[in-house]
Motif scaffolding. Structure first.
Motif, mmCIF file in Angstrom:
data_model
loop_
_atom_site.group_PDB
_atom_site.id
_atom_site.type_symbol
_atom_site.label_atom_id
_atom_site.label_comp_id
_atom_site.label_asym_id
_atom_site.label_seq_id
_atom_site.Cartn_x
_atom_site.Cartn_y
_atom_site.Cartn_z
ATOM 1 N N PHE A 1 0.873 -1.175 0.000
ATOM 2 C CA PHE A 1 0.000 0.000 0.000
ATOM 3 C C PHE A 1 0.905 1.219 0.000
ATOM 4 O O PHE A 1 1.770 1.374 0.874
ATOM 5 C CB PHE A 1 -0.893 0.006 1.242
ATOM 6 N N CYS A 2 0.748 2.095 -1.001
ATOM 7 C CA CYS A 2 1.689 3.201 -1.201
ATOM 8 C C CYS A 2 0.958 4.525 -1.416
ATOM 9 O O CYS A 2 0.597 4.863 -2.552
ATOM 10 C CB CYS A 2 2.586 2.921 -2.403
ATOM 11 N N PRO A 3 0.725 5.297 -0.343
ATOM 12 C CA PRO A 3 0.175 6.647 -0.523
ATOM 13 C C PRO A 3 1.221 7.565 -1.169
ATOM 14 O O PRO A 3 2.421 7.472 -0.866
ATOM 15 C CB PRO A 3 -0.136 7.103 0.909
ATOM 16 N N VAL A 4 0.782 8.423 -2.064
ATOM 17 C CA VAL A 4 1.689 9.348 -2.761
ATOM 18 C C VAL A 4 1.104 10.749 -2.666
ATOM 19 O O VAL A 4 -0.079 10.953 -2.948
ATOM 20 C CB VAL A 4 1.855 8.947 -4.239
ATOM 21 N N PHE A 5 1.949 11.728 -2.279
ATOM 22 C CA PHE A 5 1.496 13.116 -2.214
ATOM 23 C C PHE A 5 2.581 14.024 -2.770
ATOM 24 O O PHE A 5 3.758 13.882 -2.426
ATOM 25 C CB PHE A 5 1.186 13.527 -0.776
ATOM 26 N N HIS A 6 2.186 14.948 -3.649
ATOM 27 C CA HIS A 6 3.109 15.942 -4.207
ATOM 28 C C HIS A 6 2.551 17.330 -3.904
ATOM 29 O O HIS A 6 1.429 17.655 -4.313
ATOM 30 C CB HIS A 6 3.260 15.763 -5.715
ATOM 31 N N ALA A 7 3.326 18.139 -3.187
ATOM 32 C CA ALA A 7 2.909 19.494 -2.840
ATOM 33 C C ALA A 7 3.184 20.476 -3.961
ATOM 34 O O ALA A 7 2.606 21.556 -4.010
ATOM 35 C CB ALA A 7 3.620 19.946 -1.562
ATOM 36 N N GLU A 8 4.081 20.110 -4.875
ATOM 37 C CA GLU A 8 4.448 20.991 -5.976
ATOM 38 C C GLU A 8 4.203 20.294 -7.303
ATOM 39 O O GLU A 8 4.266 19.065 -7.397
ATOM 40 C CB GLU A 8 5.920 21.397 -5.866
ATOM 41 N N ALA A 9 3.939 21.095 -8.329
ATOM 42 C CA ALA A 9 3.695 20.546 -9.659
ATOM 43 C C ALA A 9 4.932 19.824 -10.164
ATOM 44 O O ALA A 9 6.066 20.204 -9.847
ATOM 45 C CB ALA A 9 3.297 21.660 -10.628
ATOM 46 N N LYS A 10 4.703 18.792 -10.952
ATOM 47 C CA LYS A 10 5.803 18.033 -11.525
ATOM 48 C C LYS A 10 5.669 18.023 -13.038
ATOM 49 O O LYS A 10 4.568 18.012 -13.580
ATOM 50 C CB LYS A 10 5.770 16.586 -11.026
ATOM 51 N N GLY A 11 6.805 18.048 -13.694
ATOM 52 C CA GLY A 11 6.790 17.839 -15.136
ATOM 53 C C GLY A 11 6.549 16.369 -15.413
ATOM 54 O O GLY A 11 6.067 15.621 -14.563
ATOM 55 N N ILE A 12 6.901 15.928 -16.586
ATOM 56 C CA ILE A 12 6.709 14.527 -16.928
ATOM 57 C C ILE A 12 7.601 13.665 -16.048
ATOM 58 O O ILE A 12 8.813 13.871 -15.959
ATOM 59 C CB ILE A 12 7.001 14.293 -18.417
ATOM 60 N N GLY A 13 6.993 12.715 -15.349
ATOM 61 C CA GLY A 13 7.731 11.852 -14.434
ATOM 62 C C GLY A 13 8.411 10.708 -15.156
ATOM 63 O O GLY A 13 8.311 10.541 -16.377
ATOM 64 N N ARG A 14 9.102 9.914 -14.385
ATOM 65 C CA ARG A 14 9.845 8.791 -14.959
ATOM 66 C C ARG A 14 8.888 7.681 -15.394
ATOM 67 O O ARG A 14 7.802 7.512 -14.847
ATOM 68 C CB ARG A 14 10.823 8.243 -13.926
ATOM 69 N N ILE A 15 9.329 6.927 -16.370
ATOM 70 C CA ILE A 15 8.562 5.780 -16.828
ATOM 71 C C ILE A 15 8.642 4.680 -15.771
ATOM 72 O O ILE A 15 9.697 4.413 -15.210
ATOM 73 C CB ILE A 15 9.095 5.269 -18.176
ATOM 74 N N GLN A 16 7.501 4.065 -15.489
ATOM 75 C CA GLN A 16 7.447 3.012 -14.485
ATOM 76 C C GLN A 16 6.792 1.765 -15.067
ATOM 77 O O GLN A 16 6.027 1.825 -16.017
ATOM 78 C CB GLN A 16 6.620 3.469 -13.277
ATOM 79 N N ALA A 17 7.117 0.635 -14.452
ATOM 80 C CA ALA A 17 6.456 -0.633 -14.765
ATOM 81 C C ALA A 17 6.566 -1.498 -13.525
ATOM 82 O O ALA A 17 7.515 -1.356 -12.747
ATOM 83 C CB ALA A 17 7.105 -1.318 -15.962
ATOM 84 N N ASN A 18 5.613 -2.363 -13.328
ATOM 85 C CA ASN A 18 5.605 -3.231 -12.152
ATOM 86 C C ASN A 18 5.389 -4.679 -12.576
ATOM 87 O O ASN A 18 4.876 -4.957 -13.661
ATOM 88 C CB ASN A 18 4.486 -2.820 -11.187
ATOM 89 N N ASP A 19 5.748 -5.586 -11.676
ATOM 90 C CA ASP A 19 5.523 -7.002 -11.953
ATOM 91 C C ASP A 19 4.209 -7.479 -11.357
ATOM 92 O O ASP A 19 3.897 -8.666 -11.388
ATOM 93 C CB ASP A 19 6.675 -7.842 -11.409
ATOM 94 N N ASP A 20 3.430 -6.557 -10.789
ATOM 95 C CA ASP A 20 2.150 -6.912 -10.177
ATOM 96 C C ASP A 20 1.059 -5.982 -10.706
ATOM 97 O O ASP A 20 1.324 -5.091 -11.503
ATOM 98 C CB ASP A 20 2.239 -6.821 -8.643
ATOM 99 N N LYS B 1 9.969 -12.183 -18.341
ATOM 100 C CA LYS B 1 10.031 -13.271 -17.373
ATOM 101 C C LYS B 1 11.205 -13.058 -16.416
ATOM 102 O O LYS B 1 11.105 -13.290 -15.207
ATOM 103 C CB LYS B 1 10.169 -14.614 -18.085
ATOM 104 N N ARG B 2 12.330 -12.613 -16.945
ATOM 105 C CA ARG B 2 13.517 -12.339 -16.124
ATOM 106 C C ARG B 2 13.238 -11.210 -15.141
ATOM 107 O O ARG B 2 13.592 -11.298 -13.964
ATOM 108 C CB ARG B 2 14.664 -11.959 -17.060
ATOM 109 N N PHE B 3 12.580 -10.168 -15.611
ATOM 110 C CA PHE B 3 12.231 -9.046 -14.749
ATOM 111 C C PHE B 3 11.306 -9.502 -13.623
ATOM 112 O O PHE B 3 11.495 -9.145 -12.457
ATOM 113 C CB PHE B 3 11.561 -7.949 -15.581
ATOM 114 N N GLY B 4 10.315 -10.309 -13.959
ATOM 115 C CA GLY B 4 9.396 -10.812 -12.941
ATOM 116 C C GLY B 4 10.111 -11.633 -11.880
ATOM 117 O O GLY B 4 9.830 -11.497 -10.681
ATOM 118 N N GLU B 5 11.035 -12.479 -12.295
ATOM 119 C CA GLU B 5 11.784 -13.302 -11.332
ATOM 120 C C GLU B 5 12.674 -12.433 -10.448
ATOM 121 O O GLU B 5 12.775 -12.653 -9.234
ATOM 122 C CB GLU B 5 12.632 -14.331 -12.084
#
Length: 265
Positions: A16-35, A214-218
């Motif tokens: 469980f991951c709450p996220v809060f940003h008090a200031e505006a952000k430009g384009i954020g980093r690319i993300q990917a998850n195994d779930d 598959k390697r990333f997931g492992e």
């Protein structure tokens, strides 16, 4: 359809991951998850980019990103979202996302009810409630609410050519540290070009990308649950250079291996 698919399912709470940003952000980093990743927009506005498509965000929006799908944000402040990482296995052991997925972005009428549960989870987290069970129970309640209340999109089930069976088994093995096209094609009884065409037809990706996922997931599994050092995990996966391992993992997950490990609850 929702209740039929979910009968006898098994739920795994990841984080469980709450996220809060008090200031505006430009384009954020690319993300990917195994779930599976559920993000609930509680405050603010912005844009999420998922597989090169953009979606507008405002309070009451839910984002449901399946495993290995890349995404990134551009947000306005103040911005708050409350995120749940989870996995669901169906009665036969198949991952839910192999059968059906939630809409990538939707606005449920019951969002206020879900937000109350998320605030309860925040309180549990802030009070350092011992054990993961209370958080897991609340996360399961939310996930079920979405899976039964939102329109699931049933996925077209690909017919896998039998010639790929041995290759898929090898590329999915935890000890498959290197992709070798010629050896993999030999397992299929095909030429490399024939194998590539067949993989793209069955999995909509080349065999190298199939192996990389598959390697990333492992590696994600080991970083979450194994106590080995990052160097040990990298070496076992065939990375001789720790710096290269960090760069490769960052490309896949949007964060370093050490940061990914710290996200464990």
């Amino acid at each position: 359809m929702n209740f039929e698919i979910l009968a006898g399912h098994a739920f795994q709470f990841v984080a469980f991951c709450p996220v809060f940003h008090a200031e505006a952000k430009g384009i954020g980093r690319i993300q990917a998850n195994d779930d599976c990743h559920l993000m609930h927009i509680a405050r603010g506005s912005g844009t999420v980019f998922i597989e090169d498509k953009k979606y507008r965000l405002r309070p009451g929006t839910v984002i449901a990103v399946p495993p290995f799908v890349r995404f990134y944000f551009k947000i306005n402040a103040p911005f708050e979202m409350l995120n749940i990482h989870y996995r669901v296995k169906l009665a036969g052991g198949e991952a839910l996302e192999e059968r059906a997925v939630l809409p990538l972005v939707f606005r449920p009428e019951y969002f206020k009810d879900v937000l109350k549960i998320l605030r309860r989870m925040e309180n549990l987290r802030e009070k350092n409630t011992p054990g993961r069970l209370p958080l897991a129970a609340s996360a399961h309640e939310i996930v079920l609410r979405h899976l039964t209340g939102a329109p699931l999109r049933e996925k077209e089930r690909a017919v896998i050519d039998a010639r790929l069976t041995n290759a898929c088994r090898r590329l999915s093995a935890p000890d498959c540290a290197t992709f070798r096209a010629t050896e993999t094609a030999r397992l299929c009884g095909l030429s490399v070009s024939q194998m590539n065409r067949l993989f793209k037809k069955c999995f909509h990706m080349p065999p190298h990308k199939f192996w990389e996922r598959k390697r990333f997931g492992e590696l994600c599994r080991q970083l979450r649950f194994a106590d080995d050092s990052l160097a040990q995990i990298a070496t076992r996966a065939g990375f001789e250079d720790n710096a290269y391992f960090s760069r490769w993992f960052h490309k896949m997950a949007g964060c370093s291996p050490s940061e990914f490990r710290r996200r464990r609850i």
